[in-house]
Design a protein around this motif. Structure first.
Motif, PDB file in Angstrom:
ATOM      1  N   MET A   1      31.816  28.168  35.081  1.00 24.75           N
ATOM      2  CA  MET A   1      31.834  29.281  36.033  1.00 24.75           C
ATOM      3  C   MET A   1      30.423  29.818  36.193  1.00 24.75           C
ATOM      4  O   MET A   1      29.770  30.173  35.218  1.00 24.75           O
ATOM      5  CB  MET A   1      32.752  30.394  35.525  1.00 24.75           C
ATOM      6  CG  MET A   1      32.863  31.590  36.456  1.00 24.75           C
ATOM      7  SD  MET A   1      34.032  32.826  35.795  1.00 24.75           S
ATOM      8  CE  MET A   1      33.842  34.092  37.053  1.00 24.75           C
ATOM      9  N   PRO A   2      29.876  29.895  37.414  1.00 21.84           N
ATOM     10  CA  PRO A   2      28.503  30.349  37.611  1.00 21.84           C
ATOM     11  C   PRO A   2      28.358  31.829  37.290  1.00 21.84           C
ATOM     12  O   PRO A   2      29.307  32.603  37.401  1.00 21.84           O
ATOM     13  CB  PRO A   2      28.248  30.068  39.100  1.00 21.84           C
ATOM     14  CG  PRO A   2      29.602  30.091  39.720  1.00 21.84           C
ATOM     15  CD  PRO A   2      30.525  29.525  38.695  1.00 21.84           C
ATOM     16  N   ASP A   3      27.148  32.211  36.878  1.00 20.07           N
ATOM     17  CA  ASP A   3      26.886  33.615  36.601  1.00 20.07           C
ATOM     18  C   ASP A   3      27.008  34.432  37.877  1.00 20.07           C
ATOM     19  O   ASP A   3      26.593  34.010  38.959  1.00 20.07           O
ATOM     20  CB  ASP A   3      25.467  33.780  36.040  1.00 20.07           C
ATOM     21  CG  ASP A   3      25.356  33.240  34.627  1.00 20.07           C
ATOM     22  OD1 ASP A   3      26.405  33.051  34.001  1.00 20.07           O
ATOM     23  OD2 ASP A   3      24.223  33.012  34.179  1.00 20.07           O
ATOM     24  N   ARG A   4      27.557  35.618  37.745  1.00 20.35           N
ATOM     25  CA  ARG A   4      27.609  36.553  38.860  1.00 20.35           C
ATOM     26  C   ARG A   4      26.192  37.079  39.116  1.00 20.35           C
ATOM     27  O   ARG A   4      25.415  37.285  38.186  1.00 20.35           O
ATOM     28  CB  ARG A   4      28.555  37.705  38.505  1.00 20.35           C
ATOM     29  CG  ARG A   4      28.791  38.702  39.620  1.00 20.35           C
ATOM     30  CD  ARG A   4      29.746  39.766  39.139  1.00 20.35           C
ATOM     31  NE  ARG A   4      31.106  39.250  39.061  1.00 20.35           N
ATOM     32  CZ  ARG A   4      32.009  39.379  40.032  1.00 20.35           C
ATOM     33  NH1 ARG A   4      31.686  39.985  41.161  1.00 20.35           N
ATOM     34  NH2 ARG A   4      33.220  38.905  39.882  1.00 20.35           N
ATOM     35  N   LEU A   5      25.840  37.292  40.354  1.00 15.74           N
ATOM     36  CA  LEU A   5      24.519  37.800  40.697  1.00 15.74           C
ATOM     37  C   LEU A   5      24.495  39.318  40.584  1.00 15.74           C
ATOM     38  O   LEU A   5      25.528  39.977  40.689  1.00 15.74           O
ATOM     39  CB  LEU A   5      24.133  37.368  42.108  1.00 15.74           C
ATOM     40  CG  LEU A   5      23.972  35.855  42.308  1.00 15.74           C
ATOM     41  CD1 LEU A   5      23.630  35.555  43.754  1.00 15.74           C
ATOM     42  CD2 LEU A   5      22.908  35.295  41.388  1.00 15.74           C
ATOM     43  N   PRO A   6      23.303  39.891  40.371  1.00 15.38           N
ATOM     44  CA  PRO A   6      23.235  41.337  40.150  1.00 15.38           C
ATOM     45  C   PRO A   6      23.507  42.174  41.392  1.00 15.38           C
ATOM     46  O   PRO A   6      23.880  43.333  41.279  1.00 15.38           O
ATOM     47  CB  PRO A   6      21.803  41.554  39.657  1.00 15.38           C
ATOM     48  CG  PRO A   6      21.042  40.398  40.180  1.00 15.38           C
ATOM     49  CD  PRO A   6      22.001  39.251  40.171  1.00 15.38           C
ATOM     50  N   ASN A   7      23.287  41.600  42.580  1.00 17.16           N
ATOM     51  CA  ASN A   7      23.471  42.391  43.797  1.00 17.16           C
ATOM     52  C   ASN A   7      24.925  42.772  43.980  1.00 17.16           C
ATOM     53  O   ASN A   7      25.827  41.969  43.772  1.00 17.16           O
ATOM     54  CB  ASN A   7      23.038  41.596  45.035  1.00 17.16           C
ATOM     55  CG  ASN A   7      21.658  41.010  44.884  1.00 17.16           C
ATOM     56  OD1 ASN A   7      21.462  40.090  44.096  1.00 17.16           O
ATOM     57  ND2 ASN A   7      20.717  41.510  45.634  1.00 17.16           N
ATOM     58  N   ARG A   8      25.151  44.014  44.408  1.00 16.40           N
ATOM     59  CA  ARG A   8      26.499  44.368  44.807  1.00 16.40           C
ATOM     60  C   ARG A   8      26.815  43.613  46.100  1.00 16.40           C
ATOM     61  O   ARG A   8      26.051  43.674  47.061  1.00 16.40           O
ATOM     62  CB  ARG A   8      26.617  45.873  45.044  1.00 16.40           C
ATOM     63  CG  ARG A   8      27.985  46.291  45.546  1.00 16.40           C
ATOM     64  CD  ARG A   8      28.122  47.793  45.643  1.00 16.40           C
ATOM     65  NE  ARG A   8      28.127  48.389  44.312  1.00 16.40           N
ATOM     66  CZ  ARG A   8      28.256  49.707  44.107  1.00 16.40           C
ATOM     67  NH1 ARG A   8      28.355  50.525  45.127  1.00 16.40           N
ATOM     68  NH2 ARG A   8      28.263  50.184  42.881  1.00 16.40           N
ATOM     69  N   PRO A   9      27.936  42.873  46.172  1.00 18.20           N
ATOM     70  CA  PRO A   9      28.219  42.084  47.372  1.00 18.20           C
ATOM     71  C   PRO A   9      28.435  42.966  48.592  1.00 18.20           C
ATOM     72  O   PRO A   9      29.187  43.935  48.556  1.00 18.20           O
ATOM     73  CB  PRO A   9      29.499  41.315  47.007  1.00 18.20           C
ATOM     74  CG  PRO A   9      30.107  42.088  45.893  1.00 18.20           C
ATOM     75  CD  PRO A   9      28.972  42.723  45.144  1.00 18.20           C
ATOM     76  N   ASP A  10      27.742  42.626  49.691  1.00 12.58           N
ATOM     77  CA  ASP A  10      27.879  43.388  50.932  1.00 12.58           C
ATOM     78  C   ASP A  10      28.956  42.819  51.839  1.00 12.58           C
ATOM     79  O   ASP A  10      29.456  43.508  52.726  1.00 12.58           O
ATOM     80  CB  ASP A  10      26.535  43.393  51.693  1.00 12.58           C
ATOM     81  CG  ASP A  10      25.453  44.126  50.917  1.00 12.58           C
ATOM     82  OD1 ASP A  10      25.789  45.141  50.285  1.00 12.58           O
ATOM     83  OD2 ASP A  10      24.302  43.676  50.941  1.00 12.58           O
ATOM     84  N   ASP A  11      29.302  41.567  51.636  1.00  8.24           N
ATOM     85  CA  ASP A  11      30.301  40.914  52.476  1.00  8.24           C
ATOM     86  C   ASP A  11      31.699  41.363  52.057  1.00  8.24           C
ATOM     87  O   ASP A  11      32.130  41.085  50.938  1.00  8.24           O
ATOM     88  CB  ASP A  11      30.168  39.390  52.332  1.00  8.24           C
ATOM     89  CG  ASP A  11      31.199  38.643  53.172  1.00  8.24           C
ATOM     90  OD1 ASP A  11      31.909  39.293  53.964  1.00  8.24           O
ATOM     91  OD2 ASP A  11      31.283  37.414  53.014  1.00  8.24           O
ATOM     92  N   TRP A  41      28.619  42.286  37.036  1.00  2.00           N
ATOM     93  CA  TRP A  41      27.415  41.698  36.446  1.00  2.00           C
ATOM     94  C   TRP A  41      26.939  42.541  35.266  1.00  2.00           C
ATOM     95  O   TRP A  41      26.561  42.008  34.216  1.00  2.00           O
ATOM     96  CB  TRP A  41      26.324  41.581  37.504  1.00  2.00           C
ATOM     97  CG  TRP A  41      25.038  40.975  37.044  1.00  2.00           C
ATOM     98  CD1 TRP A  41      24.768  39.647  36.870  1.00  2.00           C
ATOM     99  CD2 TRP A  41      23.819  41.664  36.714  1.00  2.00           C
ATOM    100  NE1 TRP A  41      23.467  39.481  36.449  1.00  2.00           N
ATOM    101  CE2 TRP A  41      22.864  40.696  36.349  1.00  2.00           C
ATOM    102  CE3 TRP A  41      23.456  43.013  36.701  1.00  2.00           C
ATOM    103  CZ2 TRP A  41      21.564  41.029  35.970  1.00  2.00           C
ATOM    104  CZ3 TRP A  41      22.165  43.352  36.314  1.00  2.00           C
ATOM    105  CH2 TRP A  41      21.234  42.362  35.951  1.00  2.00           C
ATOM    106  N   THR A  42      26.963  43.865  35.407  1.00  2.00           N
ATOM    107  CA  THR A  42      26.515  44.724  34.313  1.00  2.00           C
ATOM    108  C   THR A  42      27.477  44.638  33.128  1.00  2.00           C
ATOM    109  O   THR A  42      27.047  44.665  31.964  1.00  2.00           O
ATOM    110  CB  THR A  42      26.380  46.187  34.765  1.00  2.00           C
ATOM    111  OG1 THR A  42      27.645  46.693  35.192  1.00  2.00           O
ATOM    112  CG2 THR A  42      25.375  46.310  35.900  1.00  2.00           C
ATOM    113  N   ILE A  43      28.770  44.505  33.393  1.00  2.00           N
ATOM    114  CA  ILE A  43      29.748  44.389  32.309  1.00  2.00           C
ATOM    115  C   ILE A  43      29.584  43.056  31.573  1.00  2.00           C
ATOM    116  O   ILE A  43      29.600  43.003  30.338  1.00  2.00           O
ATOM    117  CB  ILE A  43      31.173  44.538  32.854  1.00  2.00           C
ATOM    118  CG1 ILE A  43      31.398  45.981  33.334  1.00  2.00           C
ATOM    119  CG2 ILE A  43      32.214  44.162  31.799  1.00  2.00           C
ATOM    120  CD1 ILE A  43      32.674  46.178  34.123  1.00  2.00           C
ATOM    121  N   GLU A  44      29.410  41.983  32.328  1.00  2.00           N
ATOM    122  CA  GLU A  44      29.270  40.650  31.721  1.00  2.00           C
ATOM    123  C   GLU A  44      28.039  40.549  30.830  1.00  2.00           C
ATOM    124  O   GLU A  44      28.030  39.787  29.852  1.00  2.00           O
ATOM    125  CB  GLU A  44      29.197  39.590  32.815  1.00  2.00           C
ATOM    126  CG  GLU A  44      30.505  39.370  33.563  1.00  2.00           C
ATOM    127  CD  GLU A  44      30.321  38.518  34.813  1.00  2.00           C
ATOM    128  OE1 GLU A  44      29.170  38.076  35.059  1.00  2.00           O
ATOM    129  OE2 GLU A  44      31.300  38.318  35.540  1.00  2.00           O
TER     130      GLU A  44
END
Length: 276
Positions: A1-11, A41-44
């Motif tokens: 499973m790929p790492d989640r990116l830090p940006n909050r998703p805008d889509d 991302w912050t929780i992970e």
């Protein structure tokens, strides 16, 4: 499973109602920069209290002349490099992300995923054996780590040799509102107290400790208003949302302790000093 990116998703198509609810719960007006980061991302990548909230609070005492674009910053005890990513993205500084317990390769992957591999260098380093030359950094920051090694009377003078003349060191640490007299914790904290907690000290203690060292002029040593409430909120969220059993157990225990204390004893201190 790929790492989640830090940006909050805008889509909107990339978000679920649960994501939106979690983001809303962790969006606090006093941390506007942190609110732009994906909550999961912050929780992970957490390893304790919410490191971005604490760093954002610390940055308010450092001043814009310290975290200026291009400045060289040592992030000491960076954990999983969330704070290092934050420093590079928010302030455009060049960060050395130093930690003993996290593999540099793992941090390098997170750093690259955040798009700041050109500004953040992960290294493995022990706080008493830092592999850097004197006068290397414009600033040194440390979030939720300095208490484990910085209570030594001789530590700060050694650390500040890595700063350029006039450079700044700033830390945020779990703290006591006031020093505890005697050898026993307050009665309401006895069920939770661990010997390691004796490294927690009050802002006044840290001011005196740093001033006595002769290494810095202390420009801030203060208590975070309602910091325990932020800590408790974060513990509750991690306990509910984390997929790591260890962090779930630790967060639940910390939440029980903080509810018993209600801010009477525990919270956070920030301490900032400028190299003499």
């Amino acid at each position: 499973m790929p790492d989640r990116l830090p940006n909050r998703p805008d889509d909107p198509a990339g978000r679920t109602p649960a994501d939106d609810a979690l983001a809303a719960r962790l969006t606090l007006p006093r941390y506007p920069r942190s609110a732009a980061y994906d909550a999961r991302w912050t929780i992970e990548n957490q390893m304790g209290p919410h490191a971005l909230w604490l760093l954002e609070w610390l940055a308010g005492a450092l001043g814009p002349d310290v975290l200026r674009p291009g400045a060289r910053v040592l992030d000491l005890g960076c954990g999983r490099a969330m704070t290092s990513v934050f420093l590079a993205r928010e302030y455009d500084v060049r960060v050395t992300a130093a930690d003993l317990w996290t593999e540099p390769g793992d941090n390098a992957r997170r750093i690259a995923g955040a798009g700041v591999a050109d500004r953040v260098l992960p290294v493995r380093a022990e706080a008493h054996d830092l592999p850097f030359g004197e006068e290397t950094f414009d600033a040194i920051v440390s979030v939720d780590a300095y208490q484990y090694f910085g209570t030594d009377d001789l530590y700060l003078p050694t650390l500040t040799r890595l700063l350029k003349p006039g450079g700044t060191v700033g830390v945020v640490v779990p703290a006591l509102r006031e020093e505890i007299d005697g050898t026993e914790p307050p009665e309401h904290l006895e069920p939770f107290w661990e010997p390691a907690f004796w490294c927690f000290h009050s802002p006044a203690w840290w001011r005196r400790h740093w001033t006595r060292s002769g290494a810095v002029s202390v420009t801030a040593a203060d208590w975070q208003p309602d910091g325990w409430r932020d800590w408790l909120l974060w513990c509750d969220v991690v306990a509910e949302e984390s997929g790591d059993d260890f962090h779930v157990r630790m967060s639940r225990e910390s939440a029980r302790m903080l509810r018993a204390d209600e801010g009477r004893t525990l919270g956070f201190a920030r301490v900032v000093g400028r190299r003499r």
